[in-house]
Write an enzyme that holds these catalytic residues in place. Structure first.
Site, PDB file in Angstrom:
ATOM      1  N   GLU A 120       0.832  -1.205   0.000  1.00 20.57           N
ATOM      2  CA  GLU A 120       0.000   0.000   0.000  1.00 20.57           C
ATOM      3  C   GLU A 120       0.869   1.259   0.000  1.00 20.57           C
ATOM      4  OE1 GLU A 120      -4.185  -0.451   0.939  1.00 20.57           O
ATOM      5  OE2 GLU A 120      -3.425  -0.958   2.942  1.00 20.57           O
ATOM      6  N   GLU A 140      -4.708  -8.809   2.826  1.00 26.52           N
ATOM      7  CA  GLU A 140      -5.737  -8.469   3.801  1.00 26.52           C
ATOM      8  C   GLU A 140      -6.943  -9.391   3.763  1.00 26.52           C
ATOM      9  OE1 GLU A 140      -3.155  -4.899   3.558  1.00 26.52           O
ATOM     10  OE2 GLU A 140      -3.922  -6.387   2.144  1.00 26.52           O
TER      11      GLU A 140
END
Length: 266
Positions: A120, A140
């Protein structure tokens, strides 16, 4: 120069090198690291002698994502860092470049794991170099989590949509070669040389006119969501004034005189 117990800051010429420095935890994001990162972005932008930033990780790893033990409630060390977060509840997102964009170019030098929060943060950088054994991925969904650092918005804008969705929905790891193929990173280099390659790229950036470099970066980012017509108008607003700068005249003189230009940010 700033820095914290988990974020090292070093000056290499006109480049500020920010190193995620928690190798015993594969540079998992801690509050101390996030505070140091945010302060590093601010330091780079406040100092006009800094032309570029290199972001890397210590110990042969870039970043293994958020510290899940802390997320589960075990806490993060450093009362002073918790105070900073209370004062600025958005600090961690700005540190991860979710919605904070440094005006100086940011070059990522990746070795080892660059997964979850690491991938990210990577999406907030401008140029990306990785060692051939580097591993990327957004894990995730495998843990019942959501990649809330911006990936569901930014990733489909940076790589083809089908590849973005596969990465987001399967949570599988990607090799450096595959990450380069889909466009997540720009270059693969031999293991252990990503930082050197990033610094070489930074030197090339540093040799260019800083006002022009920063204007080009700003134009690229601010026109992404515009129509072509809107973007071209904005580009003119950004770019045309540079032709009247002293640096532009110096660039022309240096070319005519067959010498290196001496830019003064003017």
């Amino acid at each position: 120069m700033g820095g914290t117990e988990h974020l090292s800051v070093e000056r290499v010429g006109a480049t500020l090198v920010l190193t995620l420095n928690r190798p015993e935890a594969k540079n998992a994001l801690s509050l101390a690291m996030l505070v140091g990162l945010y302060d590093g972005w601010l330091e780079a932008d406040a100092d006009d002698t800094v032309r570029s930033v290199v972001l890397t990780g210590a110990g042969g790893t870039f970043c293994a994502g958020m510290d899940l033990k802390a997320l589960a409630g075990d806490g993060m060390d450093g009362q002073q860092h918790r105070t900073r977060l209370r004062e600025d509840p958005d600090l961690h997102w700005k540190a991860m470049l979710r919605h904070h964009r440094p005006r100086k170019p940011v070059i990522a030098a990746v070795e080892g794991h660059c997964v979850a929060g690491g991938t990210e943060i990577l999406q907030g950088t401008d140029i990306r170099v990785a060692g051939e054994s580097a591993v990327f991925g957004l894990y995730e969904v495998r843990r019942g989590l959501f990649p809330i650092g911006g990936s569901t918005v930014r990733l489909p804008r940076q790589i083809p949509r089908t590849h973005a969705l596969e990465m987001l929905l399967t949570g599988r790891p990607y090799s450096a070669v595959e990450a380069e193929r889909v466009g997540l990173i720009g270059r693969v280099v031999p293991d252990g040389t990503a930082l050197d390659a990033a610094l070489e790229t930074a030197e090339r950036v540093n040799a260019c006119a800083p006002l022009a470099v920063e204007a080009v970066k700003a134009s690229v980012h601010e026109t992404l969501a515009m129509t072509e017509e809107e973007g071209l108008a904005t580009e003119l607003e950004r770019g045309w004034p540079l032709f009247d700068t002293a640096d532009a005249m110096e660039g022309a003189r240096a070319f005519a005189q067959k010498r290196q230009p001496r830019f003064k940010r003017a």
